[in-house]
Design an enzyme around this catalytic site. Sequence first.
Site, mmCIF file in Angstrom:
data_model
loop_
_atom_site.group_PDB
_atom_site.id
_atom_site.type_symbol
_atom_site.label_atom_id
_atom_site.label_comp_id
_atom_site.label_asym_id
_atom_site.label_seq_id
_atom_site.Cartn_x
_atom_site.Cartn_y
_atom_site.Cartn_z
ATOM 1 N N CYS A 166 0.837 -1.198 0.000
ATOM 2 C CA CYS A 166 0.000 0.000 0.000
ATOM 3 C C CYS A 166 0.878 1.257 0.000
ATOM 4 O O CYS A 166 1.476 1.591 -1.015
ATOM 5 C CB CYS A 166 -0.966 -0.026 1.180
ATOM 6 S SG CYS A 166 -2.350 1.126 1.030
ATOM 7 N N HIS A 215 -3.479 -5.213 0.020
ATOM 8 C CA HIS A 215 -2.987 -5.736 1.301
ATOM 9 C C HIS A 215 -3.008 -7.264 1.255
ATOM 10 O O HIS A 215 -4.012 -7.887 1.640
ATOM 11 C CB HIS A 215 -3.864 -5.235 2.454
ATOM 12 C CG HIS A 215 -3.656 -3.804 2.795
ATOM 13 N ND1 HIS A 215 -2.776 -3.383 3.767
ATOM 14 C CD2 HIS A 215 -4.216 -2.676 2.276
ATOM 15 C CE1 HIS A 215 -2.804 -2.063 3.845
ATOM 16 N NE2 HIS A 215 -3.667 -1.609 2.941
ATOM 17 N N GLU A 233 -1.776 -9.375 3.151
ATOM 18 C CA GLU A 233 -1.886 -10.000 4.470
ATOM 19 C C GLU A 233 -3.328 -10.356 4.834
ATOM 20 O O GLU A 233 -3.566 -11.267 5.642
ATOM 21 C CB GLU A 233 -1.290 -9.085 5.550
ATOM 22 C CG GLU A 233 -2.030 -7.796 5.834
ATOM 23 C CD GLU A 233 -1.593 -6.622 4.971
ATOM 24 O OE1 GLU A 233 -1.788 -5.465 5.390
ATOM 25 O OE2 GLU A 233 -1.054 -6.875 3.871
#
Length: 545
Positions: free
Chosen positions: A384, A519, A521
Site C-alpha cells: 500500500c 494488502h 496479508e
Amino acid sequence: MSKKKETKYIFVTGGVLSSLGKGIASASIATLLKKAGLKVSILKADPYINVDPGTMSPFEHGEVFVTDDGAETDLDLGHYERFLDENLSQNNNFTTGKVYSSVIEKERKGEYLGKTIQVIPHIVNEIVERIKKAGEGNDVLIVEIGGTVGDIEGLPFLEAIRAMRVELGRFDTINVHLTLVPYIKAAGELKTKPTQHSVGELRRIGISPDMIICRSEMPLNRELKDKIASSCGVEKRCVIESPDSRSIYKIPLLFLQQDVLTPISEMLNLGELKVDMSEWDSLVKRVIAPTNSVKIAFVGKYLDLKESYKSLTEALIHAGANLDTRVEIKWCDSERIHEDNVEEHLKNIDGILVAGGFGSRGVEGKMEAIKYARINNIPYLGICLGMQLAMIEFAKNILKIEDANSAEFNVDTKNPIIYLIDEFIDNSGKKQIRTRKSPLGGTMRLGGYNCNIKKDSLLSKAYGGAKTVRERHRHRYEANPKYREQFEQKGLIVSGESDGLIEAIELKNHPFFIGVQFHPEFTSRLTNPNPIIVSFIDAALKNIR
C-alpha cells in the site's frame, strides 16, 4: 419443499478482564468443528457505539481488518479467517452503533407503527435478527460477544443471547465462558475466585455457562478444575485450559487434547465428530521449531502498538511455517531512520518490508529504507503506502523529479506521483470502482478487486503464473498513471493492474523488489499463505545464501 437447515449456536463470553483471547478460543473451536466436516461460521458482536472501527485510531483499536466485500471490521475477524481459511463478510461483525443506527432508521420510516422504542424488545430483537442472519446456511455459528461481563454497554447483547437460549432451547445453543485464572506469585497459587465472581455475574443476568475455558499462564491441576466445575455448576469435563502458548495456532490442538468436542457435540446433538488435524499439527511444529531463520526489517510508525499490523505479522508466520523458517522481525521506527544512520538500522538484514499507513509521519525514514533496499539488492516488499513511497523514491532519485510527492503529503505538489482516487474516478469515468465516502470526508477504496498480472513478471512467478488474482484494499490514494512511461523506461515496471489502476510495481535487474497497492496479508492463512509474502520470505532466504 425441503426443511430449512437449523443452525446451532455457540455463544462465547468473557469475564474478569479483556484481551484474554476470546477470539482465538472461538476460532479454535470453529476450526475443530470445520475439520470434523461441519459448515461453520463466526460472528463478532462488539458493544462499542462506533458504527465500525474504520474511523478509530490504530492506537485506540489496533488493526482494522477488511473483508472481501469491503467491510471495515474488528481485528478478530482476521483471526477467524486465518483459522477457518474462509472469507467472511459484513454480516460477521456488528456493533452497538450499527444496531442503534438501524433501529432509529426503522423508527423514522414508521416501521414500528408509532410504538415507544426501547432496549427491550427493539434493540434486543435487532441483535437477535443479526445473529440469525449470520447463522443462515451453517450447521454451527459461533458468536463472540466483545468486552467483559459486567460492562454496561454489553447488557443488550447478553440479554439477546439469553433470549435466544430460551427461544431455541436445548440442543440448539450452548454458552461458553472464558475467564482468567491468575497465578499469584507471592502465594504461589492459582486463584479461582475471579472465575467464580465472573460466572456469578453471568448468572445474575440469567445465563449459566455450559463450558468454562480458563486462560492461565500455568497448567491447572485436576483438583483446581474440579473446584471450578463444582463452584460454577458445569461438568468436570467442561472445564478447559487455554494456557499461554508459543503460538496461537497451537490452541486448537490443545483443545483437542482435552476432548473439547465431545461435550459440545453431546450438548448440540451433533453426533460423533472425528477430526484430522495432522496437517495443522505439522505446520504448528514448523512455527514453533523451524529449521531455518531469516531476519526481516519491518519499517513502520505504529510500533508502540504492534496490533496495528496484526494481519501482516501473522502472514509472515504463515509464510515462514510453509517454508520451514522462523521469520525474525526487527522492528524499525521510520521516524528514527535518516540518511546518516539507515545502514546502522538495516545492516545484517535479509529483507525489508514497508507496510501501509496513513499520513506523512515517518515517510522520509521509510523512503531511506526503500532506497537502501534498491541500491543494495536486498529483497523488498512494499504494501500500500510501501508501494507508493517506492514510486516516489524512484521518481526523486532515478527520474530526478525533485518535487515528486504524494497529494496526501502535499496537496499542491506539481508532480503528484500519487493522487486521490476521486481524481481517477473523475478523469476516467470509471464509476464501477467500489468506494465508500467516509464521514470524515474523502473516498476509501475498500474490499476485494481482481488484479491482472503482467506475464513473466516477478509478480506472475510469485502467484504461480496466474493471470488474475483477487486481493483486498483499504486506501484513499492511487498511483498516477501519467508517469508510467517514465518509470518503465528506467526499469520500474507496472506488473499488476485493475481497470486502469496501478496495482503492483517491480524493479528490473533486482533479485526481489515489489510494491503492491493491495494488502496481501488480509488473505493469508496458516494452511493457505499469501503467495507474494511467501515469495518475499523465500527471496530473503536466498539472500542469506
